[in-house]
Design an enzyme around this catalytic site. Structure first.
Site, PDB file in Angstrom:
ATOM      1  N   ASP A   1       0.826  -1.201   0.000  1.00 18.09           N
ATOM      2  CA  ASP A   1       0.000   0.000   0.000  1.00 18.09           C
ATOM      3  C   ASP A   1       0.865   1.257   0.000  1.00 18.09           C
ATOM      4  O   ASP A   1       1.909   1.297   0.654  1.00 18.09           O
ATOM      5  CB  ASP A   1      -0.869  -0.032   1.278  1.00 18.09           C
ATOM      6  CG  ASP A   1      -1.802   1.153   1.374  1.00 18.09           C
ATOM      7  OD1 ASP A   1      -2.752   1.215   0.574  1.00 18.09           O
ATOM      8  OD2 ASP A   1      -1.590   2.023   2.246  1.00 18.09           O
TER       9      ASP A   1
ATOM     10  N   GLU B   1       1.574  -0.452  -4.951  1.00 18.46           N
ATOM     11  CA  GLU B   1       0.531   0.504  -5.323  1.00 18.46           C
ATOM     12  C   GLU B   1       1.163   1.858  -5.573  1.00 18.46           C
ATOM     13  O   GLU B   1       1.510   2.584  -4.644  1.00 18.46           O
ATOM     14  CB  GLU B   1      -0.541   0.635  -4.225  1.00 18.46           C
ATOM     15  CG  GLU B   1      -1.728   1.454  -4.704  1.00 18.46           C
ATOM     16  CD  GLU B   1      -2.182   2.550  -3.754  1.00 18.46           C
ATOM     17  OE1 GLU B   1      -3.221   3.164  -4.032  1.00 18.46           O
ATOM     18  OE2 GLU B   1      -1.506   2.835  -2.748  1.00 18.46           O
TER      19      GLU B   1
HETATM   20  C1  AAO Z   1      -9.057   8.740   6.036  1.00 18.53           C
HETATM   21  C2  AAO Z   1      -9.857   9.997   5.780  1.00 18.53           C
HETATM   22  C3  AAO Z   1      -8.942  11.206   5.726  1.00 18.53           C
HETATM   23  C4  AAO Z   1      -8.151  11.298   7.026  1.00 18.53           C
HETATM   24  C5  AAO Z   1      -7.385  10.014   7.236  1.00 18.53           C
HETATM   25  C6  AAO Z   1      -6.611   9.985   8.548  1.00 18.53           C
HETATM   26  O1  AAO Z   1     -10.558   9.865   4.554  1.00 18.53           O
HETATM   27  O2  AAO Z   1      -9.745  12.370   5.565  1.00 18.53           O
HETATM   28  O3  AAO Z   1      -7.233  12.392   6.965  1.00 18.53           O
HETATM   29  O4  AAO Z   1      -8.304   8.919   7.232  1.00 18.53           O
HETATM   30  O5  AAO Z   1      -7.460  10.145   9.606  1.00 18.53           O
HETATM   31  C7  AAO Z   1      -7.772   4.985   2.558  1.00 18.53           C
HETATM   32  C8  AAO Z   1      -8.798   6.034   2.170  1.00 18.53           C
HETATM   33  C9  AAO Z   1      -8.531   7.364   2.825  1.00 18.53           C
HETATM   34  C10 AAO Z   1      -8.372   7.201   4.327  1.00 18.53           C
HETATM   35  C11 AAO Z   1      -7.192   6.264   4.532  1.00 18.53           C
HETATM   36  C12 AAO Z   1      -6.861   6.027   6.007  1.00 18.53           C
HETATM   37  O6  AAO Z   1      -8.812   6.171   0.769  1.00 18.53           O
HETATM   38  O7  AAO Z   1      -9.648   8.229   2.562  1.00 18.53           O
HETATM   39  O8  AAO Z   1      -8.150   8.468   4.948  1.00 18.53           O
HETATM   40  O9  AAO Z   1      -7.531   4.982   3.959  1.00 18.53           O
HETATM   41  O10 AAO Z   1      -7.948   5.548   6.675  1.00 18.53           O
HETATM   42  C13 AAO Z   1      -3.259   8.667  -2.787  1.00 18.53           C
HETATM   43  C14 AAO Z   1      -2.141   7.663  -2.526  1.00 18.53           C
HETATM   44  C15 AAO Z   1      -2.595   6.223  -2.611  1.00 18.53           C
HETATM   45  C16 AAO Z   1      -3.867   5.992  -1.805  1.00 18.53           C
HETATM   46  C17 AAO Z   1      -4.916   6.959  -2.327  1.00 18.53           C
HETATM   47  C18 AAO Z   1      -6.246   6.811  -1.608  1.00 18.53           C
HETATM   48  O11 AAO Z   1      -1.064   7.909  -3.420  1.00 18.53           O
HETATM   49  O12 AAO Z   1      -1.552   5.420  -2.084  1.00 18.53           O
HETATM   50  O13 AAO Z   1      -4.448   8.303  -2.097  1.00 18.53           O
HETATM   51  N1  AAO Z   1      -4.302   4.591  -1.878  1.00 18.53           N
HETATM   52  C19 AAO Z   1      -3.974   3.641  -0.769  1.00 18.53           C
HETATM   53  C20 AAO Z   1      -5.133   2.724  -0.430  1.00 18.53           C
HETATM   54  C21 AAO Z   1      -6.245   3.516   0.216  1.00 18.53           C
HETATM   55  C22 AAO Z   1      -5.759   4.079   1.547  1.00 18.53           C
HETATM   56  C23 AAO Z   1      -4.337   4.470   1.544  1.00 18.53           C
HETATM   57  C24 AAO Z   1      -3.508   4.290   0.466  1.00 18.53           C
HETATM   58  C25 AAO Z   1      -3.753   4.887   2.833  1.00 18.53           C
HETATM   59  O14 AAO Z   1      -5.535   2.048  -1.566  1.00 18.53           O
HETATM   60  O15 AAO Z   1      -7.401   2.747   0.401  1.00 18.53           O
HETATM   61  O16 AAO Z   1      -6.541   5.252   1.890  1.00 18.53           O
HETATM   62  O17 AAO Z   1      -3.324   3.693   3.473  1.00 18.53           O
HETATM   63  C26 AAO Z   1      -3.523  11.942  -6.868  1.00 18.53           C
HETATM   64  C27 AAO Z   1      -2.231  11.198  -6.625  1.00 18.53           C
HETATM   65  C28 AAO Z   1      -2.440   9.868  -5.956  1.00 18.53           C
HETATM   66  C29 AAO Z   1      -3.298  10.045  -4.732  1.00 18.53           C
HETATM   67  C30 AAO Z   1      -4.634  10.685  -5.181  1.00 18.53           C
HETATM   68  C31 AAO Z   1      -5.618  10.822  -4.039  1.00 18.53           C
HETATM   69  O18 AAO Z   1      -4.246  11.274  -7.895  1.00 18.53           O
HETATM   70  O19 AAO Z   1      -1.588  10.965  -7.846  1.00 18.53           O
HETATM   71  O20 AAO Z   1      -1.191   9.354  -5.572  1.00 18.53           O
HETATM   72  O21 AAO Z   1      -3.547   8.744  -4.160  1.00 18.53           O
HETATM   73  O22 AAO Z   1      -4.325  11.961  -5.704  1.00 18.53           O
HETATM   74  O23 AAO Z   1      -5.158  11.750  -3.120  1.00 18.53           O
HETATM   75  C32 AAO Z   1      -6.500  12.625 -11.148  1.00 18.53           C
HETATM   76  C33 AAO Z   1      -4.993  12.603 -11.218  1.00 18.53           C
HETATM   77  C34 AAO Z   1      -4.434  11.636 -10.189  1.00 18.53           C
HETATM   78  C35 AAO Z   1      -4.833  12.142  -8.879  1.00 18.53           C
HETATM   79  C36 AAO Z   1      -6.347  12.103  -8.869  1.00 18.53           C
HETATM   80  C37 AAO Z   1      -6.942  12.519  -7.577  1.00 18.53           C
HETATM   81  O24 AAO Z   1      -7.059  11.371 -11.486  1.00 18.53           O
HETATM   82  O25 AAO Z   1      -4.612  12.191 -12.503  1.00 18.53           O
HETATM   83  O26 AAO Z   1      -3.037  11.541 -10.242  1.00 18.53           O
HETATM   84  O27 AAO Z   1      -6.864  12.959  -9.851  1.00 18.53           O
HETATM   85  O28 AAO Z   1      -6.578  13.844  -7.310  1.00 18.53           O
END
Ligand code: AAO
Length: 512
Positions: free
Chosen positions: A212, A248
């Protein structure tokens, strides 16, 4: 001697890129949020008999318990310790699952959350799935143990301590992702602790890991803990087998970090795959299926032997992560089945199938405000078991895409055509396309608004074949459409644009 060196070189090249699935099994399924007890049963009663190679499971270690909102699925991405107890079950249930699945040749791939611990606002106490004490404010996780020295607070240079700009590789690796306490993986203590956790899982018998948030770790730091991993358990795997690693990393282009930086460690998730395939099947932006002729590297994707591919994942099926609105999911079943059918028929990448739970979507201004909702659960927060209906579909809110006839039969198709070349492409310059896999299988799609009626070269031996989409072969007859392949390999296909599933697939194991 020469042969010996060649073999060693082959081993080194393939090691962590090889999925370690049993030979002839080519896909894994993500049983998102399933209980270990249900996965054990599913391996025995369904996955093994239908040729699935493995299961990606939800994070097995202790996590924070969040009650506002009520038990969101994402609490499992906030580790508290590496004890094996979670909403999916206890350590004993975990061991039982791995053993029983391995015994029927279905392997387990662990979602390893090792970039961080819980959110900085996680508070203090024992609201964790095994009741371990922690204090997020003072960075104290005694059940591991980690203390303030083991986090990157001092290293991150942003004012907020958060990742503020994805164009700055240092921020992305050294600062907090959505407030999650960022582990200092440059420290040997942290690397060893992570490796010990993963080695414990390897001892139990897992076959590999999804890592992850890999984008948020330096590839060199990852290599340091990956190099400490043992070979797989020889009760089920050949001596010297390395764990399968898939990282990932979301790389849709245009950011500081690219997927290729991680190839040295293992495979990488190819997020362009689902985003583009969704756009094509939805026919958005002027895309059409005819353009899929050079699908894969021809579309700017990473090399096939480095790619882990999927149509949707647990994030982007609900608007988290990346990919956007084009992503196809079970909520659009007709298009979804076509996308999965295309993925499983096409040779590119190592394929993962999503298996979801249903939740009450509620769109406000285009955003699903219920994107947090956890798995089907009882009032005490325990996850509901997966029940099986008389028609083999799942109950209790579990979608079980992997059991849909069209998807399950295409997973089998991929096993049958494994290793065969991509052949006999045909298209109508619009959204009717067809292709074969050597002399083993052939598939035809009609995603246009008119009927398809064509005689096509299939490359298959003459005979009567059962379409495995509208039905399948049962005994010596077909429950769905029959296709007659002539002595010259040609066959006539007719697909109405209003068919329930406007595609047809045949393979040599479904020949009468
Ligand atoms: C939760 C709450 C938060 C709070 C946090 C701590 O929602 O508000 O602050 O708890 O209390 C999952 C959930 C999160 C959750 C987290 C922890 O999705 O909502 O937070 O558990 O409970 C990035 C990462 C990627 C990650 C993804 C979700 O790079 O690694 O965010 N995926 C993994 C897991 C996922 C998990 C985590 C990681 C954490 O699969 O389930 O989170 O362990 C851009 C970046 C990406 C980035 C995205 C989203 O993407 O490139 O790297 O992913 O933003 O922030 C277009 C662009 C694309 C861009 C996208 C979105 O498509 O081309 O590049 O827009 O902007």
């Amino acid at each position: 001697m020469k042969i010996f060196f060649l073999l060693v070189a082959f081993e080194l090249c393939w090691a962590q890129y090889n999925p370690n699935t049993k030979s002839g099994r080519t896909s894994i399924v993500h049983l998102f949020e399933w209980r270990w007890a249900d996965i054990a049963l599913e391996c025995e009663r369904y996955l093994a008999p239908n040729g699935y190679g493995g299961v990606q499971i939800s994070p097995p270690n202790e996590n924070i318990v969040i009650t506002n909102p009520w038990r969101p699925w994402w609490e499992r991405y906030q580790p508290i310790s590496y004890k094996l107890c979670s909403r999916s079950g206890s350590e004993n249930e975990f061991i039982d699952m791995v053993t029983r699945c391995n015994n029927v040749g279905v392997h387990i791939y662990v979602d390893a959350v090792v970039n961080h611990m819980c959110g900085s606002g996680g508070g203090e106490g024992t609201h964790s799935t095994c009741g371990s004490y922690f204090n997020a404010g003072t960075r104290d996780f005694p059940a591991v143990p980690y203390s303030a020295w083991d986090f990157n607070d001092g290293k991150c240079k942003t004012y907020s301590g958060e990742i503020e700009n994805y164009n700055d590789a240092y921020q992305v690796r050294d600062c907090r992702l959505v407030s999650l306490l960022d582990l200092a993986l440059e420290k040997d203590y942290v690397r060893s602790t992570v490796a010990n956790f993963m080695n414990r899982l390897i001892d139990i018998g897992v076959a590999g890991f999804r890592i992850d948030a890999s984008k948020h770790m330096w590839p060199g730091d990852m290599k340091a803990f990956l190099d400490k991993l043992k070979n797989l358990n020889t009760s089920w795997f050949p001596e010297g087998t390395k764990p399968f690693i898939f990282q990932e990393v979301i790389d849709l282009g245009g950011e500081a970090i690219s997927a290729s930086e991680y190839f040295g460690n293992g495979r990488v998730t190819e997020f362009k795959y689902g985003a583009k395939l969704g756009t094509v099947i939805r026919r958005w932006n002027g895309e059409k299926m005819a353009y899929l002729k050079n699908w894969g590297e021809g579309w700017g994707f990473m090399s096939s032997d480095r790619a882990l591919v999927f149509v949707d994942n647990h994030d982007n099926q609900r608007g988290h992560g990346a990919g956007g609105a084009s992503i196809l999911t079970f909520w659009d079943p007709r298009l979804y089945k076509m996308a999965i059918g295309f993925m499983l028929a096409h040779p590119y990448g190592f394929t993962r199938i999503m298996s979801s739970f249903r939740w009450s979507r509620n769109f406000v201004d285009g955003k699903d405000v219920n994107d947090w909702m956890g798995p089907p659960s009882n009032s005490d927060g325990s996850t509901k078991s997966v029940t099986i209906n008389p028609d083999t579909t799942c109950g209790n809110g579990w979608v079980c895409e992997h059991r849909w006839r069209q998807i399950r039969n295409m997973a089998i198709f991929r096993n049958v055509v494994d290793g065969q070349a991509f052949t006999n492409w045909w298209d109508n310059n619009s959204n009717q396309v067809a292709f074969g896999r050597g002399n083993k299988g052939f598939i035809v799609f009609n995603n246009d608004d008119w009927n398809l009626s064509e005689t096509l070269q299939t490359g298959l031996p003459a005979g009567t074949y059962c379409d495995i989409i509208s039905g399948e072969k049962e005994g010596n007859s077909c429950t769905g459409i029959r296709i007659e392949v002539q002595g010259d390999g040609k066959a006539y296909f007719q697909i109405s644009n209003t068919a329930e599933d406007p595609f047809v697939a045949i393979h040599v194991n479904a020949k009468l």
